[in-house]
Design a protein around this motif. Structure first.
Motif, PDB file in Angstrom:
ATOM      1  N   TRP A 125       0.810  -1.219   0.000  1.00  0.00           N
ATOM      2  CA  TRP A 125       0.000   0.000   0.000  1.00  0.00           C
ATOM      3  C   TRP A 125       0.837   1.261   0.000  1.00  0.00           C
ATOM      4  CZ3 TRP A 125      -4.544   0.212  -1.825  1.00  0.00           C
ATOM      5  CH2 TRP A 125      -5.370  -0.907  -1.783  1.00  0.00           C
ATOM      6  N   ILE A 141      -7.390   5.761  -5.106  1.00  0.00           N
ATOM      7  CA  ILE A 141      -8.640   5.041  -4.821  1.00  0.00           C
ATOM      8  C   ILE A 141      -8.886   3.916  -5.817  1.00  0.00           C
ATOM      9  CG2 ILE A 141     -10.313   6.312  -6.249  1.00  0.00           C
ATOM     10  CD1 ILE A 141     -10.698   5.503  -2.511  1.00  0.00           C
ATOM     11  N   PRO A 148      -8.093   0.084  -4.322  1.00  0.00           N
ATOM     12  CA  PRO A 148      -9.108  -0.430  -3.397  1.00  0.00           C
ATOM     13  C   PRO A 148     -10.475  -0.602  -4.039  1.00  0.00           C
ATOM     14  CG  PRO A 148      -8.258   1.704  -2.660  1.00  0.00           C
ATOM     15  CD  PRO A 148      -7.434   1.285  -3.821  1.00  0.00           C
ATOM     16  N   ILE A 199     -16.199   4.638  -1.275  1.00  0.00           N
ATOM     17  CA  ILE A 199     -15.143   5.631  -1.463  1.00  0.00           C
ATOM     18  C   ILE A 199     -15.111   6.615  -0.295  1.00  0.00           C
ATOM     19  CG2 ILE A 199     -14.368   7.557  -2.903  1.00  0.00           C
ATOM     20  CD1 ILE A 199     -15.385   5.994  -5.319  1.00  0.00           C
ATOM     21  N   ILE A 203     -13.629   4.739   2.885  1.00  0.00           N
ATOM     22  CA  ILE A 203     -12.190   4.483   2.846  1.00  0.00           C
ATOM     23  C   ILE A 203     -11.398   5.791   2.867  1.00  0.00           C
ATOM     24  CG2 ILE A 203     -11.772   4.473   0.346  1.00  0.00           C
ATOM     25  CD1 ILE A 203     -10.125   1.962   0.760  1.00  0.00           C
ATOM     26  N   SER A 204     -12.053   6.907   2.504  1.00  0.00           N
ATOM     27  CA  SER A 204     -11.401   8.213   2.517  1.00  0.00           C
ATOM     28  C   SER A 204     -11.501   8.896   3.876  1.00  0.00           C
ATOM     29  CB  SER A 204     -12.017   9.128   1.451  1.00  0.00           C
ATOM     30  OG  SER A 204     -11.946   8.530   0.183  1.00  0.00           O
ATOM     31  N   VAL A 222      -7.326   6.989   2.846  1.00  0.00           N
ATOM     32  CA  VAL A 222      -7.126   5.747   2.101  1.00  0.00           C
ATOM     33  C   VAL A 222      -5.938   4.938   2.631  1.00  0.00           C
ATOM     34  CG1 VAL A 222      -6.793   4.723  -0.170  1.00  0.00           C
ATOM     35  CG2 VAL A 222      -8.089   6.843   0.041  1.00  0.00           C
ATOM     36  N   SER A 241      -6.536   3.660   6.173  1.00  0.00           N
ATOM     37  CA  SER A 241      -7.586   2.631   6.176  1.00  0.00           C
ATOM     38  C   SER A 241      -7.045   1.289   5.721  1.00  0.00           C
ATOM     39  CB  SER A 241      -8.744   3.061   5.271  1.00  0.00           C
ATOM     40  OG  SER A 241      -9.372   4.218   5.756  1.00  0.00           O
ATOM     41  N   LYS A 242      -6.282   1.284   4.642  1.00  0.00           N
ATOM     42  CA  LYS A 242      -5.795   0.013   4.097  1.00  0.00           C
ATOM     43  C   LYS A 242      -4.703  -0.601   4.968  1.00  0.00           C
ATOM     44  CE  LYS A 242      -7.447  -1.576   1.378  1.00  0.00           C
ATOM     45  NZ  LYS A 242      -8.711  -2.334   1.419  1.00  0.00           N
TER      46      LYS A 242
END
Length: 270
Positions: A38, A87, A90, A112, A115-116, A197, A200-201
């Motif tokens: 990531w 984005i 993902p 979206i 995750i943002s 993002v 989150s990942k």
């Protein structure tokens, strides 16, 4: 030497776009591989967006774009393109899970936003969290500045931050657009990218502190100056904590915007 370094960044960034989708597959169990994947994708997004926008600008303007208003527009487009790249991976993975028959829990728009870090509207609690943490953040930043000055010297720590804008003098319209870029656009999009993002990942498989430290390191690195990197690293840690505490990036945006407002006043209004 500078050209060689530039080509290393370009080639490395584009290569990251090939490596990252492999490393971030859902079957990947290693947290280290997951994190590298990531972070590589973020690096690719930065390089790819700069590459695309530079190509367009050279084709349209021949490289002459020094106007403050135009520079602000370019900043906004850079952030939008970068976010689009960031984005993309993902979103593709989310689409892939849906095609395999997994139940639909949310639409693409909600995915979206989630995750943002914009998964909900800002609340009064976000403001309270920002206000309660800002004094501690300010003291921490001041202490870190003093310590780093003792370590690396006043000359390095007193270097002026390069924010991409020339001095605007008394041109009020130019100052408005510079303020818009630094105090509104940068905090919003950088928080969406880093504490949104990327956080989150990474947080999918890592605990909070490894995630916070990695995102803070990336955030400091992209600013490209040691003295600014120290300040942004601390900012990133506090913003990550607020992200974890509130479940969204609104408090972090407020903290980031306040820091940038102080920098804007010192650089352009002093």
């Amino acid at each position: 030497m500078e050209k060689v370094f530039a080509w290393i960044i370009i080639v490395g960034g584009l290569a990251s776009g090939i490596i990252a989708p492999i490393l971030t597959r859902q079957k990947t169990k290693s947290t280290v591989v997951h994190a590298i994947g990531w972070i590589s994708w973020f690096f690719f997004s930065v390089v790819a967006s700069a590459f695309v926008l530079s190509f367009v600008l050279l084709a349209v303007s021949g490289g002459e774009f020094n106007d403050t208003i135009f520079t602000t527009i370019i900043d906004a487009l850079t952030y939008l393109i970068m976010f689009g790249f960031m984005i993309l991976l993902p979103w593709r993975q989310w689409r892939g899970r849906r095609k395999k028959g997994q139940p639909r829990k949310q639409g693409a728009g909600k995915f979206i936003l989630k995750i943002s870090g914009l998964n909900r509207k800002p609340t009064l609690d976000d403001v309270k969290k920002f206000l309660s943490f800002f004094p501690l953040y300010f003291v921490t930043n001041l202490a870190a500045g003093i310590v780093m000055t003792l370590i690396v010297g006043t000359e390095i720590m007193s270097q002026e931050q390069d924010v991409g804008f020339a001095k605007a003098g008394n041109a009020s319209l130019a100052l408005v657009f510079i303020g818009l870029a630094l105090v509104v656009l940068a905090p919003l999009f950088e928080e969406m990218l880093i504490r949104g993002v990327l956080f989150s990942k990474l947080r999918d498989k890592l605990k909070f502190w490894p995630t916070a430290l990695l995102t803070a390191g990336v955030f400091a690195l992209i600013h490209g100056q040691l003295n600014v990197g120290v300040m942004t690293f601390i900012l990133a840690l506090y913003a990550a904590f607020l992200r974890e505490k509130t479940g969204a990036i609104w408090s972090g945006i407020m903290l980031h915007a306040t820091q940038n407002l102080i920098a804007f006043c010192l650089l352009f209004l002093n």
